[in-house]
Design a protein around this motif. Structure first.
Motif, PDB file in Angstrom:
ATOM      1  N   ASP A 102      12.548 -78.889  53.455  1.00 38.33           N
ATOM      2  CA  ASP A 102      12.151 -78.268  54.714  1.00 38.33           C
ATOM      3  C   ASP A 102      13.340 -78.287  55.676  1.00 38.33           C
ATOM      4  O   ASP A 102      14.429 -78.780  55.343  1.00 38.33           O
ATOM      5  N   GLU A 103      13.123 -77.751  56.860  1.00 35.36           N
ATOM      6  CA  GLU A 103      14.235 -77.599  57.810  1.00 35.36           C
ATOM      7  C   GLU A 103      14.867 -78.943  58.169  1.00 35.36           C
ATOM      8  O   GLU A 103      16.100 -79.074  58.201  1.00 35.36           O
ATOM      9  N   GLU A 104      14.059 -79.934  58.436  1.00 40.14           N
ATOM     10  CA  GLU A 104      14.614 -81.227  58.830  1.00 40.14           C
ATOM     11  C   GLU A 104      15.392 -81.878  57.697  1.00 40.14           C
ATOM     12  O   GLU A 104      16.449 -82.485  57.910  1.00 40.14           O
ATOM     13  N   LEU A 106      16.947 -80.301  55.306  1.00 41.21           N
ATOM     14  CA  LEU A 106      18.197 -79.558  55.153  1.00 41.21           C
ATOM     15  C   LEU A 106      19.198 -79.960  56.228  1.00 41.21           C
ATOM     16  O   LEU A 106      20.385 -80.167  55.949  1.00 41.21           O
ATOM     17  N   ARG A 107      18.739 -80.063  57.463  1.00 43.44           N
ATOM     18  CA  ARG A 107      19.643 -80.443  58.551  1.00 43.44           C
ATOM     19  C   ARG A 107      20.216 -81.842  58.319  1.00 43.44           C
ATOM     20  O   ARG A 107      21.400 -82.093  58.565  1.00 43.44           O
ATOM     21  N   ARG A 141      20.174 -68.346  62.025  1.00 43.13           N
ATOM     22  CA  ARG A 141      18.842 -68.375  61.411  1.00 43.13           C
ATOM     23  C   ARG A 141      18.546 -69.783  60.869  1.00 43.13           C
ATOM     24  O   ARG A 141      19.469 -70.558  60.599  1.00 43.13           O
ATOM     25  N   PRO A 142      17.289 -70.126  60.645  1.00 41.92           N
ATOM     26  CA  PRO A 142      16.941 -71.457  60.125  1.00 41.92           C
ATOM     27  C   PRO A 142      17.603 -71.723  58.779  1.00 41.92           C
ATOM     28  O   PRO A 142      17.738 -70.809  57.945  1.00 41.92           O
ATOM     29  N   LEU A 143      17.979 -72.969  58.562  1.00 47.54           N
ATOM     30  CA  LEU A 143      18.612 -73.324  57.296  1.00 47.54           C
ATOM     31  C   LEU A 143      17.679 -73.099  56.115  1.00 47.54           C
ATOM     32  O   LEU A 143      18.123 -72.718  55.023  1.00 47.54           O
ATOM     33  N   VAL A 144      16.394 -73.334  56.314  1.00 42.09           N
ATOM     34  CA  VAL A 144      15.456 -73.140  55.216  1.00 42.09           C
ATOM     35  C   VAL A 144      15.436 -71.679  54.780  1.00 42.09           C
ATOM     36  O   VAL A 144      15.293 -71.378  53.581  1.00 42.09           O
ATOM     37  N   GLU A 145      15.614 -70.768  55.730  1.00 40.73           N
ATOM     38  CA  GLU A 145      15.675 -69.347  55.378  1.00 40.73           C
ATOM     39  C   GLU A 145      16.922 -69.051  54.561  1.00 40.73           C
ATOM     40  O   GLU A 145      16.885 -68.295  53.580  1.00 40.73           O
TER      41      GLU A 145
END
Length: 488
Positions: A102-104, A106-107, A141-145
Motif C-alpha cells: 500500500d502507499e505507506e 511503499l513510502r 501521483r501516488p506511489l501505489v499507482e
C-alpha cells in the motif's frame, strides 16, 4: 514525433545529467551491446543506457522497453515520462517495492532505500529528485499507482514488445510469472460465452451456433469447468459441430466425449453420427468417452499441449500471441526432432519463415539417414527462400543433392529410389522456385547454377513428376534465358 520528455532531456544538459546520475537513465549512451529488433516488427530506437550495460528503447515511438546486458527485456512504461516517473520516484536502489504494497509501505521502502543511497553515493538526492521532476514537468501521483503501472507494463511485454537478437533470432527472457499463460488468453472469450450460455443468454446461443472458432473456445472452456446441468448446452454444441462437419474433427470428438459421459439414451443417435458409428448405445458411449478422455480430453488445462492453444490463438487471429509462444518454445527446445519439426511447421503456417528456418536448421542437423536429410533439407530451402535468404536456400539444396547423390555416387539404400518417388519431385520443385527467385532478385549467377541442377534433376526424376513440374520448369528456363549474357 519525438516524445516531449525525451526532447527535454536531449536539449537540456543539466536535466540529462540528473537523469543519468543518480537515476541511471543516460541519454548519452543510447546504444545496445548487440543488434536487436522487436518480434512484432514495430520500430525500435535506443534512447538511453544504464551503468550495467542495459538499454532503454522507444518502441513504436511511444512505449519504453528496458533490455539488460544479460538477456532479459521487459516493457517499462507507456511513455518516456512515465518511465522517468518510475525511475525517479521508485528508483533502482529500492529493490523490495512491489504492487502488492500500500502507499505507506511503499513510502517506507523508498525512504529506507533513499537513506542508504544518500550515505553511499547521492548525498544531494532530495534536491536532485525535486529538480528533475520539476524540470521534466512530471506529476506527483501516488506511489501505489506507479507501482501498479510498472507491473502492468511488465505483464504486457508479451506479445507486442518481445525483443529478439537479430543474428540468432532468440528472444530476450522475461520472468515466467509476468507471462500470462496462453491458455488463459485464448480461453477468455469461450469462458465468457460459456457463462452466458449457462445463464440462458439467447445472444450467446446464436453466437456459438454461428461461429466455429468461438465454439471451439466454449468447448475447451467446458472441458475444464464442468457443471451439473451443462448437458443441454453440450448437446447443442455437439449438434452444431456435427452439422458443420468442419476440418476441426478434434472439436467434434471433444463435444461427443462431453455429451457421452452423461450416459443418456436420447443422445445415442447424435453420438453415433458424430463418432462415425463408434458409439451405438449409452453404456458403450460412457466407456468410449472415458477411454478418449484418458487419451486426450482430461480436465487439467496445464496438461494440454501448448500447440493446442497456439492453434486456437491462430484461428482467433491472435497471431502475435501464437508466434511469440512458438519463439519462446523454440528457444527452450533442445535436440528433440519431433518437437523441432512441429515448431518449424507451426511457424511456417504463421508466416514467420525466419523462425521456421531456425527450427528447421536445427532439425536438419539431427537427421541420421540420407532420406531424412534430403527430406528436411528441401524444406529448409523453401523456408530460406521465403524469408529472402537465397544463398542459404542454395546451400540447403546443396545438402539435399548431397544426401540423394544426384550424380549416382555416395547413395545409401535409404534413397536408392528417391528420383522415382515424391522426394525427387519436391527437391526439383525447390530448385525451380529458387531459380525464379534468383532471377527476380537479379542474382544471375545463382539463377544459372541452380537451373543447371534443375535440368539434371528433371532428366533424373520420373516422367510423371517431370510432367507435373512442366509449367514451372518452362517459366524457370525462359527466365534464365532472358538474363543478360555472363560478363555483359
Amino acid at each position: 514525433m519525438t516524445d516531449p520528455v525525451l526532447e527535454v532531456l536531449r536539449t537540456r544538459p543539466e536535466l540529462a545529467d540528473l537523469a543519468a546520475f543518480p537515476f541511471d537513465f543516460d541519454v548519452s549512451r543510447a546504444y545496445h551491446v548487440e543488434g536487436v529488433h522487436l518480434a512484432s516488427g514495430a520500430s525500435l530506437e535506443p534512447i538511453a543506457g544504464d551503468d550495467t550495460g542495459g538499454t532503454y528503447f522507444l518502441c513504436g515511438g511511444t512505449a519504453v522497453l528496458h533490455a539488460s546486458s544479460d538477456g532479459y527485456a521487459s516493457l517499462l512504461a507507456d511513455s518516456v515520462g512515465e518511465a522517468l516517473e518510475m525511475l525517479v520516484r521508485l528508483p533502482w536502489w529500492c529493490e523490495d517495492v512491489s504492487a502488492e504494497m500500500d502507499e505507506e509501505e511503499l513510502r517506507a521502502a523508498v525512504r529506507a532505500g533513499d537513506e542508504e543511497a544518500r550515505k553511499e553515493f547521492a548525498p544531494e538526492l532530495d534536491a536532485q529528485r525535486a529538480a528533475l521532476l520539476s524540470g521534466l514537468g512530471l506529476p506527483d501521483r501516488p506511489l501505489v499507482e506507479l507501482a501498479v503501472m510498472s507491473e502492468s507494463a511488465t505483464r504486457r511485454t508479451d506479445p507486442d514488445y518481445v525483443l529478439l537478437n537479430s543474428r540468432e533470432l532468440c528472444a530476450y527472457q522475461l520472468e515466467e510469472s509476468f507471462r500470462p499463460p496462453l491458455h488463459d488468453v485464448v480461453l477468455g472469450p469461450g469462458r465468457e460465452v460459456l457463462a452466458r450460455l449457462r445463464s440462458g443468454d439467447s445472444g450467446a446461443w446464436r453466437a456459438a451456433a454461428d461461429d466455429p472458432v468461438l465454439r471451439a473456445g466454449v468447448l475447451r472452456a467446458a472441458q475444464y469447468d464442468r457443471r451439473e446441468g451443462d448437458l443441454p448446452l453440450l448437446r447443442f454444441l455437439l449438434e452444431r459441430e456435427d452439422a458443420w462437419r468442419t476440418e476441426w474433427f478434434e472439436e467434434r470428438r471433444l463435444a461427443a466425449v462431453l455429451v457421452a459421459l452423461h450416459g443418456q439414451d436420447e443422445d445415442v443417435t447424435l453420438l453415433r453420427s458424430a463418432t462415425s458409428g463408434q458409439v451405438t448405445n449409452s453404456a458403450g458411449g460412457v466407456e468410449w468417452a472415458r477411454a478418449e478422455e484418458a487419451k486426450r480430453h482430461g480436465r487439467d488445462v496445464a496438461a494440454e499441449s501448448e500447440f493446442t492453444w497456439i492453434e486456437l490463438a491462430r484461428r482467433q487471429g491472435r497471431i502475435e500471441h501464437a508466434r511469440v509462444a512458438l519463439i519462446r518454445m523454440l528457444d527452450d527446445t533442445g535436440p528433440d526432432a519431433d518437437r523441432l519439426r512441429e515448431l518449424s511447421r507451426a511457424l511456417e503456417r504463421l508466416g514467420d519463415h525466419a523462425q521456421a528456418a531456425r527450427a528447421q536448421f536445427n532439425l536438419l542437423s539431427l537427421q541420421d539417414t540420407a532420406w531424412s536429410r534430403a527430406s528436411e533439407a528441401y524444406v529448409l530451402a523453401r523456408l530460406e527462400r521465403r524469408k529472402g535468404d537465397l544463398a542459404a536456400a542454395g546451400r540447403a539444396l546443396e545438402r539435399a543433392r548431397a544426401a540423394v547423390g544426384v550424380d549416382g555416387t555416395g547413395q545409401d539404400e535409404t534413397v536408392s529410389q528417391w528420383h522415382r518417388r515424391g522426394l525427387g519431385r519436391l527437391i526439383t520443385e525447390q530448385h525451380l522456385e529458387l531459380t525464379l527467385a534468383a532471377v527476380e532478385a537479379g542474382d544471375a549467377e545463382l539463377a544459372r547454377a541452380t537451373m543447371t541442377y534443375a535440368r539434371l534433376l528433371l532428366d533424373t526424376i520420373g516422367k510423371q513428376s517431370a510432367k507435373a513440374l512442366s509449367k514451372l520448369s518452362t517459366r524457370a528456363k525462359w527466365a534464365v534465358a532472358a538474363l543478360p549474357p555472363s560478363g555483359a
